[in-house]
Design an enzyme around this catalytic site. Structure first.
Site, PDB file in Angstrom:
ATOM      1  N   GLU A 120       0.858  -1.188   0.000  1.00 20.87           N
ATOM      2  CA  GLU A 120       0.000   0.000   0.000  1.00 20.87           C
ATOM      3  C   GLU A 120       0.895   1.239   0.000  1.00 20.87           C
ATOM      4  OE1 GLU A 120      -2.426  -0.257   3.524  1.00 20.87           O
ATOM      5  OE2 GLU A 120      -2.413  -2.442   3.379  1.00 20.87           O
ATOM      6  N   ARG A 123      -6.708  -1.570  -5.359  1.00 18.13           N
ATOM      7  CA  ARG A 123      -7.614  -0.623  -4.705  1.00 18.13           C
ATOM      8  C   ARG A 123      -7.031   0.780  -4.801  1.00 18.13           C
ATOM      9  NH1 ARG A 123      -8.543  -0.158   1.728  1.00 18.13           N
ATOM     10  NH2 ARG A 123     -10.219   1.393   1.759  1.00 18.13           N
ATOM     11  N   TYR A 127      -7.839   4.807  -3.562  1.00 18.17           N
ATOM     12  CA  TYR A 127      -8.715   5.564  -2.674  1.00 18.17           C
ATOM     13  C   TYR A 127      -8.021   6.813  -2.148  1.00 18.17           C
ATOM     14  CZ  TYR A 127      -6.227   2.552   0.728  1.00 18.17           C
ATOM     15  OH  TYR A 127      -5.282   1.868   1.445  1.00 18.17           O
ATOM     16  N   ASP A 173      -7.053   8.671   1.011  1.00 18.88           N
ATOM     17  CA  ASP A 173      -6.879   8.402   2.430  1.00 18.88           C
ATOM     18  C   ASP A 173      -7.183   9.666   3.237  1.00 18.88           C
ATOM     19  OD1 ASP A 173      -6.340   6.741   4.551  1.00 18.88           O
ATOM     20  OD2 ASP A 173      -4.186   7.079   4.523  1.00 18.88           O
ATOM     21  N   GLU A 216      -4.039   7.069  -2.224  1.00 12.99           N
ATOM     22  CA  GLU A 216      -3.422   5.798  -1.820  1.00 12.99           C
ATOM     23  C   GLU A 216      -3.784   4.709  -2.819  1.00 12.99           C
ATOM     24  OE1 GLU A 216      -2.780   2.922   2.087  1.00 12.99           O
ATOM     25  OE2 GLU A 216      -3.672   4.906   2.296  1.00 12.99           O
ATOM     26  N   THR A 267      -1.852  -2.495  -4.006  1.00 14.33           N
ATOM     27  CA  THR A 267      -1.743  -3.453  -5.104  1.00 14.33           C
ATOM     28  C   THR A 267      -2.722  -4.604  -4.944  1.00 14.33           C
ATOM     29  OG1 THR A 267      -0.102  -4.894  -4.037  1.00 14.33           O
ATOM     30  CG2 THR A 267       0.749  -3.014  -5.306  1.00 14.33           C
ATOM     31  N   TRP A 324     -12.123  -6.930  -1.067  1.00 13.46           N
ATOM     32  CA  TRP A 324     -11.077  -7.929  -1.310  1.00 13.46           C
ATOM     33  C   TRP A 324     -11.646  -9.337  -1.491  1.00 13.46           C
ATOM     34  CZ3 TRP A 324      -6.638  -6.117  -2.777  1.00 13.46           C
ATOM     35  CH2 TRP A 324      -6.192  -4.873  -2.309  1.00 13.46           C
TER      36      TRP A 324
END
Length: 482
Positions: A16, A60, A62, A64, A70, A73, A440
């Site tokens: 991340e 993902r 997004y 943060d 952010e 993977t 996920w």
């Protein structure tokens, strides 16, 4: 009883990355980082009604807390694959920044968006680069952390991102003078193993979210690492950690090297590029950071001689040999003080070489603003503008993978893990205009009748229920357009 076969040589993992953000304008309206971040995510919010989405490559994306875009993977199961998808995040984030610039230009707001893949801003705020490794549930996390901690604390020696530390005059507790640090993150962790992530950042986070069968697995969440620019640095950071995890799982005889004070040690190591500072161990003895790394490296070298080759995917022994080669060369460089064998591969070494060159040419002090600019622009992810990008394009920084593989990872999910299934669902939904809810593990189509699939096995890239869900979307495609 642990055996060689107990080691997970095919392991699910991910990274991340939070990006630093600023906007440099001409004489037009000044925009705050949070405004720029929202502008970057505006097309996503308009399309998906959310700034927190999964994208077709299985990852993902997004916004943060605050103004940090952010990228997390997709699930990967081998080292080069992970590097490809980590670097794909830079491409995706930069494309969003370019789109934001073009959108602002239409409103007569001229300027450039800068995204920095680093861990500390100009006023000392820290943001993370978190590693995730799937591990077996059988070993208690605190026991795993105890075995892993000495390696993680000293790992900065071999793969830190490097930075110039400027003392904060407003911080009365500041105890370190101006100087070069090999790690960006080392001053911003406060505990060894904890459930916190921001208020009291630990080295290992214990929040129990395996995103898999919770009876069999847990997710090891490492938040002490630096965000790396050079591909070989990422390879060494992750690859060495994989080898250590495997040795712990196989009970391979890695000695206990518990430090007496984890947090004091991690800060001291960051300020000693020679790795020679003596550290107190819990057993009353002392070792240097370099010696700890050498002990771990020697065991890892022996481990590779009998490491089982992954049967399906996973990181091959050949690739692990590349990791060991770089690890060994880096340790020799630290011991000898001659970094010429690694000064195109390890971020903190590359950056220190640049800074030293500027100091010599310009007779500069370490507190000169020009050096702060070098320190920062090394992490600018814009191709052709960022200092790292320019050096890499000139062949002055070595590669681990290729541009072609990274660009492929921008649009296509890993084909060996659960992410492949998520990617198929998302691509079908995007093509057909189907509103889906995805995380996920869970994937849901809400209409005409709710249909959902739960993918509990992160190792599986095949699932007949996913085929049926995509068929359902295809059959009802017309209803989504009405």
């Amino acid at each position: 009883m642990s055996t060689v076969e107990s080691a997970l040589t095919r392991r699910i993992m991910g990274i991340e990355t939070e990006y630093g953000l600023t906007f440099v304008d001409g004489d037009s309206k000044k925009l705050r980082p949070d405004e720029i971040a929202r502008r970057m995510f505006r097309p996503i919010v308009e399309k998906y009604s959310s700034s927190n989405i999964f994208i077709p490559n299985g990852s993902r994306l997004y916004l943060d807390v605050g103004s940090h875009p952010e990228y997390a993977t997709a699930e990967c199961d081998n080292l080069t694959q992970l590097i490809n998808f980590e670097k794909a995040g830079d491409v995706i984030a930069d494309r969003m920044a370019v789109d934001a610039e073009e959108s602002l230009a239409k409103e007569d707001i001229a300027g450039q968006v800068y995204l920095f893949k680093n861990n500390v801003d100009s006023v000392g705020n820290s943001y993370g680069c978190h590693e995730n490794y799937l591990v077996g549930r059988s070993m208690p996390l605190k026991a795993l952390g105890k075995r892993l901690m000495p390696f993680l604390i000293t790992r900065q020696l071999i793969c830190g991102a490097g930075r110039i530390h400027h003392p904060n005059p407003l911080d009365k507790g500041e105890s370190f003078p101006l100087g070069y640090c090999i790690s960006q993150r080392s001053d911003h962790v406060w505990e060894g193993v904890s459930s916190a992530t921001t208020r009291s950042r630990p080295i290992i986070n214990t929040r129990d979210e395996p995103h898999a069968d919770s009876h069999s697995y847990r997710r090891l969440h490492v938040i002490v690492g630096d965000a790396n620019m050079a591909e070989p640095s990422i390879a060494l950071k992750v690859g060495s950690t994989l080898l250590v995890l495997e040795m712990i799982e196989a009970d391979f005889g890695l000695p206990s090297l518990e430090l007496a004070n984890d947090i004091a040690s991690i800060r001291e190591i960051s300020r000693d590029a020679t790795g020679s500072t003596l550290l107190s161990l819990k057993d009353g003895t002392t070792m240097t950071a370099l010696q700890i790394q050498q002990v771990v490296f020697e065991h890892a070298s022996k481990w590779l001689e009998q490491r089982p080759e992954p049967e399906f995917s996973g990181t091959s022994n050949t690739e692990m040999a590349r990791v060991l080669d770089l690890w060994g060369r880096m340790l020799k460089a630290i011991e000898s003080g001659d970094f010429s064998e690694v000064d195109t591969e390890i971020d903190w070494v590359i950056k220190k070489k640049l800074i030293d060159r500027f100091i010599q040419r310009g007779n500069l002090g370490l507190d000169d603003p020009k050096l702060a600019q070098v320190d920062l622009t090394y992490h600018d992810i814009r191709p052709g503008r960022g200092l790292f990008s320019v050096l890499q394009s000139r062949g002055m920084i070595k590669r681990w993978t290729t541009d072609e593989a990274i660009l492929a990872a921008v649009d296509t999910a890993p084909d060996t893990t659960r992410a492949h299934l998520r990617g198929r669902i998302l691509k079908a939904a995007d093509t057909l205009g189907v509103p889906v809810t995805v995380d996920w593990m869970r994937h849901k189509v809400n209409r005409p009748e709710p249909q959902s699939v739960e993918l509990g096995d992160p190792f599986s890239a095949v699932n007949s229920e996913v085929d049926q869900l995509i068929e359902y979307m295809t059959v009802h495609a017309e209803s989504y357009r009405s």
